[in-house]
Design an enzyme around this catalytic site. Structure first.
Site, mmCIF file in Angstrom:
data_model
loop_
_atom_site.group_PDB
_atom_site.id
_atom_site.type_symbol
_atom_site.label_atom_id
_atom_site.label_comp_id
_atom_site.label_asym_id
_atom_site.label_seq_id
_atom_site.Cartn_x
_atom_site.Cartn_y
_atom_site.Cartn_z
ATOM 1 N N HIS A 55 0.832 -1.238 -0.078
ATOM 2 C CA HIS A 55 -0.069 0.130 -0.013
ATOM 3 C C HIS A 55 0.919 1.130 -0.156
ATOM 4 O O HIS A 55 2.076 1.203 0.748
ATOM 5 C CB HIS A 55 -0.779 0.243 1.162
ATOM 6 C CG HIS A 55 -1.810 -1.138 1.420
ATOM 7 N ND1 HIS A 55 -1.431 -2.118 2.268
ATOM 8 C CD2 HIS A 55 -3.176 -1.243 1.295
ATOM 9 C CE1 HIS A 55 -2.422 -2.965 2.447
ATOM 10 N NE2 HIS A 55 -3.480 -2.508 1.606
ATOM 11 N N ASP A 58 2.221 1.620 3.396
ATOM 12 C CA ASP A 58 3.196 0.777 3.962
ATOM 13 C C ASP A 58 4.740 1.314 4.062
ATOM 14 O O ASP A 58 5.379 0.889 4.488
ATOM 15 C CB ASP A 58 3.037 -0.657 3.417
ATOM 16 C CG ASP A 58 1.816 -1.317 3.187
ATOM 17 O OD1 ASP A 58 0.724 -1.014 4.332
ATOM 18 O OD2 ASP A 58 1.516 -2.131 2.701
ATOM 19 N N MET A 89 2.403 -5.965 -7.719
ATOM 20 C CA MET A 89 1.100 -5.309 -7.479
ATOM 21 C C MET A 89 1.369 -4.118 -6.499
ATOM 22 O O MET A 89 2.205 -4.084 -5.391
ATOM 23 C CB MET A 89 0.398 -6.501 -6.903
ATOM 24 C CG MET A 89 -1.061 -6.028 -6.293
ATOM 25 S SD MET A 89 -1.156 -5.426 -4.731
ATOM 26 C CE MET A 89 -1.820 -6.840 -3.851
ATOM 27 N N GLU A 182 -11.014 -6.582 -5.034
ATOM 28 C CA GLU A 182 -10.890 -7.841 -4.166
ATOM 29 C C GLU A 182 -12.130 -7.557 -3.053
ATOM 30 O O GLU A 182 -12.495 -6.469 -2.454
ATOM 31 C CB GLU A 182 -9.767 -7.480 -3.103
ATOM 32 C CG GLU A 182 -9.754 -8.290 -1.964
ATOM 33 C CD GLU A 182 -8.362 -8.335 -1.248
ATOM 34 O OE1 GLU A 182 -7.440 -7.776 -1.792
ATOM 35 O OE2 GLU A 182 -8.250 -8.895 -0.131
ATOM 36 N N LYS A 184 -14.968 -8.492 0.008
ATOM 37 C CA LYS A 184 -14.935 -9.147 1.240
ATOM 38 C C LYS A 184 -16.234 -8.699 1.998
ATOM 39 O O LYS A 184 -16.952 -7.740 1.484
ATOM 40 C CB LYS A 184 -13.962 -8.260 2.240
ATOM 41 C CG LYS A 184 -13.630 -8.808 3.569
ATOM 42 C CD LYS A 184 -12.716 -8.310 4.494
ATOM 43 C CE LYS A 184 -12.303 -8.957 5.640
ATOM 44 N NZ LYS A 184 -11.524 -7.964 6.178
ATOM 45 N N GLU A 218 -9.795 -13.606 -2.337
ATOM 46 C CA GLU A 218 -8.848 -13.906 -1.135
ATOM 47 C C GLU A 218 -9.731 -15.026 -0.680
ATOM 48 O O GLU A 218 -10.639 -15.043 -0.197
ATOM 49 C CB GLU A 218 -8.680 -12.719 -0.182
ATOM 50 C CG GLU A 218 -8.009 -13.111 0.964
ATOM 51 C CD GLU A 218 -7.865 -12.071 2.125
ATOM 52 O OE1 GLU A 218 -7.176 -11.097 1.595
ATOM 53 O OE2 GLU A 218 -8.036 -12.379 3.145
ATOM 54 N N HIS A 221 -11.718 -14.262 2.405
ATOM 55 C CA HIS A 221 -12.957 -13.573 2.219
ATOM 56 C C HIS A 221 -13.960 -14.342 1.807
ATOM 57 O O HIS A 221 -15.062 -13.872 2.171
ATOM 58 C CB HIS A 221 -12.648 -12.396 1.465
ATOM 59 C CG HIS A 221 -11.725 -11.479 1.944
ATOM 60 N ND1 HIS A 221 -11.180 -10.289 1.261
ATOM 61 C CD2 HIS A 221 -10.807 -11.501 3.146
ATOM 62 C CE1 HIS A 221 -10.257 -9.695 1.871
ATOM 63 N NE2 HIS A 221 -10.055 -10.128 3.135
ATOM 64 N N ASP A 246 -5.282 -13.688 -3.562
ATOM 65 C CA ASP A 246 -4.717 -13.583 -2.097
ATOM 66 C C ASP A 246 -4.810 -14.609 -1.527
ATOM 67 O O ASP A 246 -5.914 -15.335 -1.088
ATOM 68 C CB ASP A 246 -5.486 -12.418 -1.415
ATOM 69 C CG ASP A 246 -4.901 -11.120 -2.003
ATOM 70 O OD1 ASP A 246 -4.088 -11.050 -2.599
ATOM 71 O OD2 ASP A 246 -5.481 -9.965 -1.220
ATOM 72 N N ASP A 256 -11.983 -12.379 9.883
ATOM 73 C CA ASP A 256 -10.892 -12.326 8.881
ATOM 74 C C ASP A 256 -9.652 -12.946 9.449
ATOM 75 O O ASP A 256 -8.620 -12.021 10.018
ATOM 76 C CB ASP A 256 -10.725 -11.016 8.074
ATOM 77 C CG ASP A 256 -9.764 -11.130 6.813
ATOM 78 O OD1 ASP A 256 -9.547 -12.346 6.247
ATOM 79 O OD2 ASP A 256 -9.322 -10.245 6.478
ATOM 80 N N ASP A 258 -6.674 -14.496 7.981
ATOM 81 C CA ASP A 258 -5.454 -14.168 7.328
ATOM 82 C C ASP A 258 -4.301 -15.256 7.761
ATOM 83 O O ASP A 258 -3.023 -14.846 8.125
ATOM 84 C CB ASP A 258 -4.898 -12.920 7.434
ATOM 85 C CG ASP A 258 -6.073 -11.810 6.548
ATOM 86 O OD1 ASP A 258 -6.488 -12.379 5.580
ATOM 87 O OD2 ASP A 258 -5.947 -10.655 7.066
ATOM 88 N N ASP A 292 -1.505 -13.286 1.382
ATOM 89 C CA ASP A 292 -1.897 -12.072 2.031
ATOM 90 C C ASP A 292 -2.205 -12.686 3.492
ATOM 91 O O ASP A 292 -3.564 -13.156 3.480
ATOM 92 C CB ASP A 292 -3.427 -11.463 1.379
ATOM 93 C CG ASP A 292 -3.916 -10.209 2.184
ATOM 94 O OD1 ASP A 292 -3.008 -9.709 3.249
ATOM 95 O OD2 ASP A 292 -4.821 -9.881 1.866
HETATM 96 C C1 GLT Z 1 -5.881 -5.452 4.300
HETATM 97 C C2 GLT Z 1 -6.933 -6.495 3.749
HETATM 98 C C3 GLT Z 1 -6.545 -7.353 2.544
HETATM 99 C C4 GLT Z 1 -6.382 -6.752 1.445
HETATM 100 C C5 GLT Z 1 -4.918 -5.756 1.378
HETATM 101 C C6 GLT Z 1 -5.080 -4.785 0.407
HETATM 102 S S1 GLT Z 1 -4.924 -4.777 2.878
HETATM 103 O O1 GLT Z 1 -4.930 -6.259 4.992
HETATM 104 O O2 GLT Z 1 -7.176 -7.350 4.984
HETATM 105 O O3 GLT Z 1 -7.347 -8.448 2.581
HETATM 106 O O4 GLT Z 1 -5.994 -7.519 0.387
HETATM 107 O O5 GLT Z 1 -5.689 -3.547 0.509
HETATM 108 MN MN MN Z 2 -8.055 -11.198 4.783
HETATM 109 MN MN MN Z 3 -6.464 -9.424 0.556
#
Ligand code: GLT
Ligand code: MN
Ligand code: MN
Length: 390
Positions: A55, A58, A89, A182, A184, A218, A221, A246, A256, A258, A292
């Site tokens: 980002h 970041d 990206m 993306e 969510k 993702e 998500h 992702d 979420d 991750d 991600d």
């Molecule tokens: C954030 C989010 C991710 C996105 C990123 C891109 S930032 O951490 O949870 O799923 O992919 O903006």
């Molecule tokens: Mn996520």
């Molecule tokens: Mn993501």
């Protein structure tokens, strides 16, 4: 060399925000010190990654002056050069600053929308300067809790206006850049607009330049929404819209998470890698394999690199398992396509003649229904490949 150790040829990428995650959550403070972006570049390259994504904030702190920005970018580029990493990206942070508390592109306030567009144009310039070819849009704050505040149709129309605007910006600048949206379903908002990859695909078809825009699904998500990630990704691939991905892991029905790739639902992870790698003979996904995800909050700095290596190794192990599965004669026999030279052409491309022949064809539903399909055997074979005994 260990065949599952990652190399740049695997095109694995991580975000600065992923391995740089300090473990802060809504209930607790950071457990790890922030890592300098240049340190992340060095460590990722030592781990065998190919690229690093970011980002705007970041790398360049919110509110930095032009001179500060240029100095930071210069130092970062030198690190990329030194360690042989690329930036495939980039994206914009349109969610951390309180100005975006009610969304960015969908905000009711035109001043916020204008600020979001300006921030994104600057961030696109930054991404392109670093060599990015894909630009991600994750609308984390584009949603609502008090739904009476805005007609959701207005929100979608504003999202369209913003993406159309930014596509024109990219064309006007002569940039070689495509967008990946993306989805969510919720978190951090109560509900987020354009909640799934399927919503995104339908939305893209309404844009002024749909050919410039694809998706960035993702794992976590789609899982949060209780959907099959593999089906969503497959639909995107079939539409030529899988521009980025992702990868992570997620228990169904949770926040979420991750998690490290493949660490939950190994079956789905296997089927995903099989799909992306085209081991059953289908077209292979050629874009970056982006993780991600972040390390558990229990980890120190070393645990972060264990996490990163784990994501990449699991991907490669699953790829090898998928190749073995699809090469197994017992599997091939079970999934061999059934052909019917007479019926197949009748089922494709309607005409009155074809429909008449189709109606006249001898089809016995009782006989068709009586057949066992051997999917128990097929699925068990998959399990045995997955568990490493075949
Ligand atoms: C954030 C989010 C991710 C996105 C990123 C891109 S930032 O951490 O949870 O799923 O992919 O903006
Ligand atoms: Mn996520
Ligand atoms: Mn993501």
């Amino acid at each position: 060399m260990d065949p599952f150790d990652p190399t740049p040829d695997d095109r694995f990428t991580f975000g600065l925000w992923t391995v740089g995650n300090t473990g802060r959550d809504p209930f607790g403070e950071a457990v790890r010190a922030p890592l300098a972006p240049t340190t992340i570049v060095q460590r990722l390259s030592e781990c065998g990654a190919w690229g690093v994504n970011l980002h705007d904030n970041d790398l360049v702190p919110f509110g930095a002056s032009a001179a500060q920005r240029d100095a930071i970018v210069r130092e970062f580029k030198a690190a990329l050069e030194e360690h042989g990493l690329c930036v495939p990206m980039a994206t914009t942070n349109l969610f951390s600053h309180p100005v975006f508390k009610d969304g960015a592109f969908s905000s009711n306030d035109p001043k916020v929308r204008a600020f979001a567009l300006r921030k994104t144009m600057d961030a696109i310039d930054l991404g392109v300067e670093l060599g990015a070819k894909t630009y991600v849009f994750w609308g984390g704050r584009e949603g609502s809790e008090a739904d009476a505040c805005r007609d959701p149709r207005t929100a979608v129309a504003r999202m369209r206006d913003a993406l159309d605007y930014l596509c024109e910006y990219v064309v006007d600048q002569g940039y070689d850049l495509k967008f990946a949206l993306e989805a969510k379903p919720n978190e951090p908002r109560g509900d987020i607009y354009l909640a799934t990859t399927g919503h995104m695909l339908a939305f893209i078809a309404t844009l002024a330049r749909p050919q410039m825009v694809g998706v960035n699904p993702e794992v976590a998500h789609e899982n949060m929404a209780g959907l099959s990630f593999v089906h969503g990704v497959a639909q995107a691939m079939e539409a030529g819209k899988l521009f980025h991905i992702d990868l992570n892991a997620q228990k169904i029905g949770r926040y979420d998470q991750d998690l490290r790739f493949g660490s939950e639902d190994v079956r789905q992870a296997f089927l995903l890698v099989r799909l992306l790698e085209g081991t059953s003979g289908t077209e292979r996904y050629s874009g970056p394999r982006h993780f991600d995800a972040h390390a558990y909050r229990t980890e120190d700095d070393e645990g972060v690199w264990d996490f990163a290596r784990g994501c990449m190794r699991t991907y490669k192990i699953l790829k090898a398992r998928a190749q073995a599965f699809d090469a197994d004669p017992a599997v091939r026999e079970l999934i061999a396509e059934q052909r019917d030279a007479v019926l197949e052409p009748l089922c494709k491309g309607y005409s009155r003649e074809k429909a008449a022949k189709l109606r006249a064809a001898a089809l016995d539903p009782a006989q068709l229904a009586a057949r066992g399909l051997r999917y128990e055997r097929l699925d068990q074979l998959m399990m045995e490949h997955l568990l490493g005994v075949r």
